[in-house]
Scaffold this motif. Sequence first.
Motif, mmCIF file in Angstrom:
data_model
loop_
_atom_site.group_PDB
_atom_site.id
_atom_site.type_symbol
_atom_site.label_atom_id
_atom_site.label_comp_id
_atom_site.label_asym_id
_atom_site.label_seq_id
_atom_site.Cartn_x
_atom_site.Cartn_y
_atom_site.Cartn_z
ATOM 1 N N ALA A 129 -2.219 -3.974 -10.298
ATOM 2 C CA ALA A 129 -3.018 -4.855 -9.841
ATOM 3 C C ALA A 129 -4.396 -4.234 -9.176
ATOM 4 O O ALA A 129 -5.411 -4.526 -9.398
ATOM 5 N N ARG A 130 -4.123 -3.106 -8.525
ATOM 6 C CA ARG A 130 -5.189 -2.386 -7.914
ATOM 7 C C ARG A 130 -5.788 -1.216 -8.722
ATOM 8 O O ARG A 130 -6.835 -0.446 -8.626
ATOM 9 N N GLY A 131 -4.988 -1.093 -9.825
ATOM 10 C CA GLY A 131 -5.346 0.145 -10.752
ATOM 11 C C GLY A 131 -5.224 1.491 -10.113
ATOM 12 O O GLY A 131 -5.952 2.492 -10.563
ATOM 13 N N ARG A 132 -4.188 1.749 -9.291
ATOM 14 C CA ARG A 132 -4.025 2.924 -8.560
ATOM 15 C C ARG A 132 -2.489 3.470 -8.499
ATOM 16 O O ARG A 132 -1.678 2.494 -8.576
ATOM 17 N N GLU A 133 -2.312 4.500 -8.437
ATOM 18 C CA GLU A 133 -0.832 5.064 -8.342
ATOM 19 C C GLU A 133 -0.682 5.311 -6.722
ATOM 20 O O GLU A 133 0.591 5.754 -6.182
ATOM 21 N N ARG A 134 -1.624 5.271 -5.747
ATOM 22 C CA ARG A 134 -1.367 5.286 -4.190
ATOM 23 C C ARG A 134 -2.143 4.100 -3.755
ATOM 24 O O ARG A 134 -3.245 3.857 -3.904
ATOM 25 N N ILE A 135 -1.219 3.530 -2.772
ATOM 26 C CA ILE A 135 -1.971 2.348 -2.103
ATOM 27 C C ILE A 135 -1.060 2.253 -0.507
ATOM 28 O O ILE A 135 0.034 3.112 -0.349
ATOM 29 N N ALA A 136 -1.886 1.609 0.334
ATOM 30 C CA ALA A 136 -1.295 1.728 1.750
ATOM 31 C C ALA A 136 -0.177 0.989 2.068
ATOM 32 O O ALA A 136 -0.029 -0.057 1.083
ATOM 33 N N GLU A 137 0.653 1.189 2.729
ATOM 34 C CA GLU A 137 1.909 0.090 2.652
ATOM 35 C C GLU A 137 1.607 -1.005 3.129
ATOM 36 O O GLU A 137 2.174 -1.942 2.514
ATOM 37 N N SER A 138 0.565 -1.330 3.886
ATOM 38 C CA SER A 138 0.125 -2.905 4.330
ATOM 39 C C SER A 138 -0.481 -3.348 2.887
ATOM 40 O O SER A 138 -0.349 -4.730 2.759
ATOM 41 N N GLU A 139 -1.114 -2.791 2.063
ATOM 42 C CA GLU A 139 -1.479 -3.122 0.731
ATOM 43 C C GLU A 139 -0.389 -3.671 -0.120
ATOM 44 O O GLU A 139 -0.567 -4.906 -0.931
ATOM 45 N N PHE A 140 0.530 -2.858 -0.143
ATOM 46 C CA PHE A 140 1.927 -3.229 -0.923
ATOM 47 C C PHE A 140 2.493 -4.757 -0.570
ATOM 48 O O PHE A 140 2.995 -5.462 -1.098
ATOM 49 N N VAL A 141 2.556 -4.664 1.135
ATOM 50 C CA VAL A 141 3.138 -5.816 1.474
ATOM 51 C C VAL A 141 2.431 -7.183 1.160
ATOM 52 O O VAL A 141 3.068 -8.200 0.863
ATOM 53 N N VAL A 142 0.991 -7.000 1.516
ATOM 54 C CA VAL A 142 0.187 -8.259 1.077
ATOM 55 C C VAL A 142 0.118 -8.500 -0.399
ATOM 56 O O VAL A 142 0.099 -9.515 -0.621
ATOM 57 N N ALA A 143 0.392 -7.594 -1.185
ATOM 58 C CA ALA A 143 0.259 -7.797 -2.522
ATOM 59 C C ALA A 143 1.693 -8.566 -2.810
ATOM 60 O O ALA A 143 1.456 -9.471 -3.815
ATOM 61 N N LEU A 144 2.718 -8.205 -2.425
ATOM 62 C CA LEU A 144 3.809 -9.072 -2.722
ATOM 63 C C LEU A 144 3.972 -10.222 -2.010
ATOM 64 O O LEU A 144 4.577 -11.297 -2.684
ATOM 65 N N GLU B 247 3.887 9.001 1.603
ATOM 66 C CA GLU B 247 2.979 9.998 1.733
ATOM 67 C C GLU B 247 1.736 9.793 2.755
ATOM 68 O O GLU B 247 1.073 9.026 2.229
ATOM 69 N N ASP B 248 1.878 10.289 4.008
ATOM 70 C CA ASP B 248 0.752 10.004 4.976
ATOM 71 C C ASP B 248 0.132 8.864 5.068
ATOM 72 O O ASP B 248 -0.643 8.344 5.100
ATOM 73 N N GLY B 249 1.153 7.778 5.302
ATOM 74 C CA GLY B 249 0.936 6.253 5.559
ATOM 75 C C GLY B 249 0.910 5.640 4.332
ATOM 76 O O GLY B 249 0.684 4.326 4.420
ATOM 77 N N ASP B 250 0.825 6.130 3.129
ATOM 78 C CA ASP B 250 0.485 5.624 2.001
ATOM 79 C C ASP B 250 1.908 5.728 1.292
ATOM 80 O O ASP B 250 2.847 6.159 1.292
ATOM 81 N N LEU B 251 1.690 4.736 -0.014
ATOM 82 C CA LEU B 251 2.937 4.784 -0.734
ATOM 83 C C LEU B 251 2.324 5.252 -2.190
ATOM 84 O O LEU B 251 1.276 4.714 -2.714
ATOM 85 N N VAL B 252 3.075 6.149 -2.868
ATOM 86 C CA VAL B 252 2.916 6.672 -4.147
ATOM 87 C C VAL B 252 3.990 6.305 -5.124
ATOM 88 O O VAL B 252 5.331 6.103 -4.909
ATOM 89 N N VAL B 253 3.635 5.592 -6.137
ATOM 90 C CA VAL B 253 4.608 5.104 -7.188
ATOM 91 C C VAL B 253 4.994 6.449 -7.863
ATOM 92 O O VAL B 253 4.291 7.191 -8.328
ATOM 93 N N ALA B 254 6.576 6.590 -8.071
ATOM 94 C CA ALA B 254 7.082 7.608 -8.649
ATOM 95 C C ALA B 254 7.426 7.301 -9.930
ATOM 96 O O ALA B 254 8.453 8.211 -10.649
#
Length: 146
Positions: free
Chosen positions: A13-28, A56-63
């Motif tokens: 949805a965000r078109g990125r491979e790295r997002i903040a943990e809070s963004e992940f929670v809000v998105a779901l 990674e540094d407060g962000d989430l990276v999709v593996a």
Amino acid sequence: MSLRQAVAAPFRARGRERIAESEFVVALSLDRDWFSPDQAKRLLDVAVSEGLLIREDGDLVVAFDADDESIPDDFRPDESIIQRRSTFQRLLDALVDSGEAKQEAVAGINALQSDLGLTIEAAAVLYAHRRGVDVSDHAARARAEL
């Protein structure tokens, strides 16, 4: 697998491979309304333990490549995906995903365990290996749990 689809959705949805943990929670929880915020945090923890996400540094990276995951418009993940799976469950899921019948795989694994005196995880790894299913990541996890 619906866990991979649920994890991929915020990144796609965000078109990125790295997002903040809070963004992940809000998105779901808020954007998709699939989970409560607490459940979304739990899913995050499960995805990290399954190796699908990296903190990674407060962000989430999709593996994995989130764009490779098909997410149908009517997709809604089941709440069961927020439960941690044992190494044996992961091995069994890998076998089923490869086309093995679950009942047949369990019977074969149980026979190996009984015949060779192995742990259930070791028997599952051997069973998968004999069928050409790559479970090396799960095998390493099983070894680490000993």
